[in-house]
Design a protein around this motif. Structure first.
Motif, PDB file in Angstrom:
ATOM      1  N   GLU A   8       2.238  89.961  -0.456  1.00 52.28           N
ATOM      2  CA  GLU A   8       1.791  88.719  -0.736  1.00 52.28           C
ATOM      3  C   GLU A   8       1.219  87.860   0.480  1.00 52.28           C
ATOM      4  OE1 GLU A   8       5.592  87.018  -1.566  1.00 52.28           O
ATOM      5  OE2 GLU A   8       6.015  88.392  -3.452  1.00 52.28           O
ATOM      6  N   ILE A   9       1.449  88.199   1.709  1.00 49.91           N
ATOM      7  CA  ILE A   9       0.937  87.777   2.827  1.00 49.91           C
ATOM      8  C   ILE A   9      -0.456  87.781   2.893  1.00 49.91           C
ATOM      9  CG2 ILE A   9       1.042  87.707   5.353  1.00 49.91           C
ATOM     10  CD1 ILE A   9       3.993  87.912   5.332  1.00 49.91           C
ATOM     11  N   LEU A  10      -0.735  89.178   2.550  1.00 50.36           N
ATOM     12  CA  LEU A  10      -2.206  89.805   2.648  1.00 50.36           C
ATOM     13  C   LEU A  10      -2.911  88.988   1.801  1.00 50.36           C
ATOM     14  CD1 LEU A  10      -1.795  93.741   2.828  1.00 50.36           C
ATOM     15  CD2 LEU A  10      -2.722  92.263   4.572  1.00 50.36           C
ATOM     16  N   ARG A  11      -2.530  88.880   0.479  1.00 53.55           N
ATOM     17  CA  ARG A  11      -3.204  87.935  -0.517  1.00 53.55           C
ATOM     18  C   ARG A  11      -3.252  86.449  -0.242  1.00 53.55           C
ATOM     19  NH1 ARG A  11      -4.023  91.839  -4.356  1.00 53.55           N
ATOM     20  NH2 ARG A  11      -2.401  93.695  -4.357  1.00 53.55           N
ATOM     21  N   GLN A  12      -2.209  86.227   0.545  1.00 53.31           N
ATOM     22  CA  GLN A  12      -2.305  84.745   0.882  1.00 53.31           C
ATOM     23  C   GLN A  12      -3.411  84.333   2.063  1.00 53.31           C
ATOM     24  OE1 GLN A  12       1.759  83.505   1.662  1.00 53.31           O
ATOM     25  NE2 GLN A  12       2.388  83.662  -0.385  1.00 53.31           N
ATOM     26  N   ARG A  13      -3.238  85.282   2.920  1.00 50.78           N
ATOM     27  CA  ARG A  13      -4.075  84.804   4.096  1.00 50.78           C
ATOM     28  C   ARG A  13      -5.532  85.495   4.379  1.00 50.78           C
ATOM     29  NH1 ARG A  13       0.908  85.469   8.129  1.00 50.78           N
ATOM     30  NH2 ARG A  13       2.297  83.578   7.309  1.00 50.78           N
ATOM     31  N   LEU A  14      -5.816  86.453   3.144  1.00 46.87           N
ATOM     32  CA  LEU A  14      -7.230  87.279   3.273  1.00 46.87           C
ATOM     33  C   LEU A  14      -7.761  86.430   2.090  1.00 46.87           C
ATOM     34  CD1 LEU A  14      -6.504  90.861   4.145  1.00 46.87           C
ATOM     35  CD2 LEU A  14      -7.390  88.872   5.793  1.00 46.87           C
ATOM     36  N   SER A  15      -9.165  86.475   2.031  1.00 52.45           N
ATOM     37  CA  SER A  15     -10.189  85.883   1.011  1.00 52.45           C
ATOM     38  C   SER A  15     -10.127  86.908  -0.059  1.00 52.45           C
ATOM     39  CB  SER A  15     -11.251  85.782   1.294  1.00 52.45           C
ATOM     40  OG  SER A  15     -11.992  86.948   1.924  1.00 52.45           O
ATOM     41  N   LEU A  46      -2.461  88.621  11.254  1.00 54.68           N
ATOM     42  CA  LEU A  46      -1.791  88.286  10.032  1.00 54.68           C
ATOM     43  C   LEU A  46      -0.438  87.987  10.163  1.00 54.68           C
ATOM     44  CD1 LEU A  46      -3.573  91.122   7.667  1.00 54.68           C
ATOM     45  CD2 LEU A  46      -3.248  88.671   7.176  1.00 54.68           C
ATOM     46  N   LEU A  47       0.306  88.969  10.935  1.00 51.53           N
ATOM     47  CA  LEU A  47       1.625  88.459  11.140  1.00 51.53           C
ATOM     48  C   LEU A  47       2.099  87.230  11.921  1.00 51.53           C
ATOM     49  CD1 LEU A  47       2.999  92.162  11.675  1.00 51.53           C
ATOM     50  CD2 LEU A  47       2.972  90.791   9.460  1.00 51.53           C
ATOM     51  N   ARG A  50      -2.459  83.809  12.248  1.00 54.04           N
ATOM     52  CA  ARG A  50      -3.407  83.322  13.021  1.00 54.04           C
ATOM     53  C   ARG A  50      -4.738  83.807  12.259  1.00 54.04           C
ATOM     54  NH1 ARG A  50      -3.502  82.408  18.563  1.00 54.04           N
ATOM     55  NH2 ARG A  50      -5.551  83.315  18.753  1.00 54.04           N
ATOM     56  N   PRO A  51      -6.124  83.268  12.313  1.00 52.75           N
ATOM     57  CA  PRO A  51      -7.096  83.693  11.595  1.00 52.75           C
ATOM     58  C   PRO A  51      -7.528  85.020  12.026  1.00 52.75           C
ATOM     59  CG  PRO A  51      -7.571  81.525  12.660  1.00 52.75           C
ATOM     60  CD  PRO A  51      -6.210  82.065  13.093  1.00 52.75           C
ATOM     61  N   VAL A  52      -7.851  85.671  10.925  1.00 50.96           N
ATOM     62  CA  VAL A  52      -8.334  87.173  11.375  1.00 50.96           C
ATOM     63  C   VAL A  52     -10.029  87.103  11.321  1.00 50.96           C
ATOM     64  CG1 VAL A  52      -8.412  89.429  10.112  1.00 50.96           C
ATOM     65  CG2 VAL A  52      -6.549  88.164  10.076  1.00 50.96           C
ATOM     66  N   ARG A  53     -10.510  87.491  12.642  1.00 50.77           N
ATOM     67  CA  ARG A  53     -11.773  87.612  12.573  1.00 50.77           C
ATOM     68  C   ARG A  53     -12.686  88.748  12.136  1.00 50.77           C
ATOM     69  NH1 ARG A  53     -11.969  86.709  19.190  1.00 50.77           N
ATOM     70  NH2 ARG A  53     -10.552  84.810  19.414  1.00 50.77           N
ATOM     71  N   ASP A 156       8.355  92.649  19.670  1.00 50.90           N
ATOM     72  CA  ASP A 156       7.354  91.719  20.734  1.00 50.90           C
ATOM     73  C   ASP A 156       6.647  90.807  20.389  1.00 50.90           C
ATOM     74  OD1 ASP A 156       8.433  93.433  22.606  1.00 50.90           O
ATOM     75  OD2 ASP A 156       6.946  94.692  22.534  1.00 50.90           O
ATOM     76  N   LEU A 157       6.244  90.476  18.976  1.00 49.01           N
ATOM     77  CA  LEU A 157       5.368  89.444  18.543  1.00 49.01           C
ATOM     78  C   LEU A 157       6.632  88.270  18.583  1.00 49.01           C
ATOM     79  CD1 LEU A 157       3.404  90.764  15.453  1.00 49.01           C
ATOM     80  CD2 LEU A 157       2.602  90.024  17.633  1.00 49.01           C
ATOM     81  N   HIS A 158       7.835  88.640  17.970  1.00 49.30           N
ATOM     82  CA  HIS A 158       8.865  87.473  17.889  1.00 49.30           C
ATOM     83  C   HIS A 158       9.343  87.209  19.375  1.00 49.30           C
ATOM     84  CE1 HIS A 158       9.333  87.489  13.717  1.00 49.30           C
ATOM     85  NE2 HIS A 158       9.634  88.906  13.507  1.00 49.30           N
ATOM     86  N   LEU A 159       9.257  87.892  20.116  1.00 48.99           N
ATOM     87  CA  LEU A 159       9.700  87.686  21.522  1.00 48.99           C
ATOM     88  C   LEU A 159       8.538  86.927  22.604  1.00 48.99           C
ATOM     89  CD1 LEU A 159      11.883  90.990  22.388  1.00 48.99           C
ATOM     90  CD2 LEU A 159      12.632  88.505  22.066  1.00 48.99           C
TER      91      LEU A 159
END
Length: 429
Positions: A8-15, A46-47, A50-53, A156-159
């Motif tokens: 769902e996150i992929l479909r929300q955050r990617l065109s 994505l996680l 942030r914008p994915v370049r 480590d992303l959370h920390l």
């Protein structure tokens, strides 16, 4: 986080176009019996929301063959620019994708380029620089959205930590030290304690000296593109990297102040970007070592393998800038005086002059943002139509008109024409 939630996150955050692309890549890879995943920075971003370049895909097996098939299906082109089994896809709507074959890497000696061998997805993740980049999300239909995280990257992303995967990471590839500083700044993270200690140990062992000038120059340039010059010097000094890379330099208060003024000038002269980004690394070197001997700057230019205009700027900017500041000082109230004092100097030289001599800052900003763009309405053809014959007089007349334009003495084409006739008469007389 379940695979369905990540889907769902992929479909929300990617065109929709990007989703269609990665789904096609997953189907084609599955048809070959191979795993295919989004990896690295795009998964991290994505996680983090942030914008994915750019999209980075890894496939078990032949990436160049899969890249060629993808390009053919989508009407793009595929190139294989490196020896590491990668393909760069250039697709319609300016979409670019890096597609790589999953591999393991073996470093034969410190700072050497690795020997690569085909491997699976997890081994490919274990070769990466930091845990937060050792993440993958499957795109094959049967497991779309499944996360691979063998190194604790999500933790480590959370920390908010930058953590290398093992204690020899900076010895294998010393450029990771500069990347650690860059990612920490970009993401607002901090270096994990062991990572910071291993970076310092590797720096003291001199592994950065083993890097080629081109590799070191590239990483420093990337760092300076993302960070203010002063902050770069502060972070490099704080991590011990400054003395390792620039042994003749010190992040003194004077040097930091110069770099800070240069940062402010770069922010105030954004129109400069219309002609291309300023040469930040050469400016950084020249301002950091402004009080050093010329031989120190030349030695660093050699170490970074600076060439052409970058080398000339790094070595000569300070002397040229000081001369410019002296020429400008008595002309600060004259727009035309400022213009003609700076007309033959590069933007970088003008910026260096202002960083070294704050009293000319206003003149430099005015020149780069406004004065350098002023042009007379009249040209040589107009003078000929007015009956003024071609010759050296044209250049003198147009230069006088430009000065009058800059100083606000003439404002319209009609006023310029009147001035041209008076000047032509004076020259004839």
């Amino acid at each position: 986080m379940r695979a369905t939630r990540r889907s769902e996150i992929l479909r929300q955050r990617l065109s929709p176009q990007r989703i269609e692309l990665i789904e096609l890549a997953g189907r084609l890879a599955a048809g070959r019996g191979a795993a295919c995943c989004l990896v690295g920075g795009c998964v991290r971003d994505l996680l983090l929301g942030r914008p994915v370049r750019e999209l980075d895909l890894v496939v078990e097996g032949d990436a160049t063959a899969l890249g060629g098939e993808l390009a053919a299906r989508l009407g793009g082109t595929a190139r294989s620019p490196t020896r590491f089994g990668t393909a760069k896809l250039e697709l319609p709507q300016r979409e670019t994708i890096d597609l790589a074959s999953a591999r393991r890497e073996i470093y034969p000696s410190p700072a050497a380029l690795p020997v690569v061998e085909p491997a699976g997805i997890d081994e490919d993740l274990l070769r990466r620089d930091f845990t937060i980049n050792a993440l993958a999300i499957h795109v094959e239909p049967a497991c779309f959205g499944k996360l691979r995280d063998p190194c604790g990257g999500v933790r480590d992303l959370h920390l908010g930590l930058i953590r290398v995967l093992h204690d020899r990471s900076f010895i294998d590839d010393p450029t990771r030290a500069l990347r650690a500083v860059r990612f920490a700044h970009r993401l607002g993270f901090r270096l994990e304690q062991g990572t910071s200690r291993w970076m310092s140990e590797a720096s003291r062992q001199g592994v950065l000296d083993l890097l080629s000038g081109s590799r070191l120059r590239r990483e420093l340039s990337l760092l300076l593109l993302e960070m203010p010059l002063r902050r770069t010097a502060e972070l490099l000094a704080g991590s011990g990297l400054l003395s390792a890379i620039f042994p003749d330099a010190a992040a003194s208060e004077e040097a930091l102040a110069r770099l800070g003024r240069l940062d402010a000038l770069l922010d105030r002269t954004r129109p400069l970007a219309e002609g291309g980004e300023p040469r930040r690394l050469a400016l950084f070197v020249s301002m950091l070592l402004a009080e050093n001997r010329a031989t120190d700057v030349q030695r660093l230019a050699d170490r970074l393998d600076l060439r052409g205009g970058d080398r000339e700027l790094a070595i000569g900017a300070v002397a040229e800038a000081r001369g410019l500041a002296l020429r400008l000082a008595p002309l600060l109230d004259s727009a035309s005086g400022i213009y003609f004092a700076l007309e033959r100097s590069s933007a970088e030289e003008a910026l260096a002059a202002a960083a070294l001599s704050p009293e000319v800052e206003g003149a430099v900003v005015a020149h780069l943002n406004r004065l350098s763009r002023v042009r007379p309405a009249l040209g040589g053809d107009d003078l000929i139509r007015m009956g003024i014959p071609p010759g050296p007089a044209h250049g003198r007349i147009l230069r006088e008109i430009l000065a009058a334009r800059l100083d606000g003495i003439v404002k319209t084409p009609e006023e310029e024409a009147g001035m041209a006739r008076r000047l032509a008469g004076d020259l004839e007389g």
